[in-house]
Motif scaffolding. Sequence first.
Motif, short mmCIF file in Angstrom:
data_model
loop_
_atom_site.label_atom_id
_atom_site.label_comp_id
_atom_site.label_asym_id
_atom_site.label_seq_id
_atom_site.Cartn_x
_atom_site.Cartn_y
_atom_site.Cartn_z
N ARG A 105 -9.76 0.05 6.68
CA ARG A 105 -8.45 -0.43 6.26
C ARG A 105 -8.41 -0.42 4.73
O ARG A 105 -9.43 -0.53 4.06
CB ARG A 105 -8.18 -1.85 6.78
N HIS A 141 -7.45 0.45 -5.15
CA HIS A 141 -7.42 0.42 -3.69
C HIS A 141 -8.71 1.02 -3.16
O HIS A 141 -9.25 1.97 -3.73
CB HIS A 141 -6.23 1.22 -3.16
N HIS A 197 0.83 -1.19 0.00
CA HIS A 197 0.00 0.00 0.00
C HIS A 197 0.87 1.25 0.00
O HIS A 197 1.96 1.26 0.58
CB HIS A 197 -0.91 0.03 1.23
N ARG A 229 -7.63 -1.96 1.08
CA ARG A 229 -7.56 -3.27 0.44
C ARG A 229 -7.25 -3.06 -1.03
O ARG A 229 -7.79 -2.14 -1.65
CB ARG A 229 -8.89 -4.01 0.60
#
Length: 296
Positions: free
Chosen positions: A279, A273, A248, A281
């Motif tokens: 969060r 993303h 990320h 992913r």
Amino acid sequence: MARRRPATVHGSVIVDKPHGPTSHDVVALLRRRFGERRIGHAGTLDPSATGVLVVGIGSATRLLRFATAGRKSYECEIVFGAETSTLDAAGETVATWRMDLDPTEVADAAAGFVGSIFQLPPMVSAVRVGGRRLHEIARSGEAAERVPREVEVYRFEVESTGDPRVYRASVDCSAGTYVRTLGADLGSALGGGAHIRALRRTRSGGFSLAEAESPERAALRPPGELVRDLRQIRLSDDDAADARQGVHLAAHRYDGPGPWTLIDPDGRLVAVHERVDDRLRATVLPPQSVRGPAAE
């Protein structure tokens, strides 16, 4: 010598669905054209409806949920004074009314549906109830309890035609809106009933009829076309290499709720993303489509 397996095709096509075939029929035709079983679409069109059908092929099917969420635009005709079993011209007439309509009255009533409204899914829809689709339940002659769904109508404009019972309508709405229900509900609001005909989807998300082609000729596009309307983050070569490994980016690169497309220096899609439960992913995809028969 062992036979080589054909290369997998990844990409998207923008189809102008003709009158007659189902959306599933179009998918079946594209499977034969491209030799790829993993094909899906971003929003069903009834056999009698035409227009923009956004299709994902191969691993690009993982991006269809982003394309499905976009707003839709439609044109159709609303026939007042007759309600049908399917709320469109394909069904049997189940009730009739004598309706003397004033164009201003019709326009004002249509404007009353603009905004957040609740719709009851029609029995001929693909909504699942108890694991079965409503249209399957309807064909079996059974009943099903339907739950109203909230949708958003951004524009609902009508204009009279030469026939005092028939009005042309233009609709901009959220995904999941049933235009046939909108037409029937407008008829009820005017003291009678109605059904729609000649439904045509003119836009699906960022894709318009100007880009759509017949199922037999629709050109293969890169997978990233399906998410071209999302906010883009352009990466350096090093960042792109990391993102392809599932790494990320620093959190400050992601402003807003997302999702975001990550693009390499050559403009190719690296990943999408998104935030899930606060969060990040990543959905990592092949960087390029494999050329198929329509791109030769």
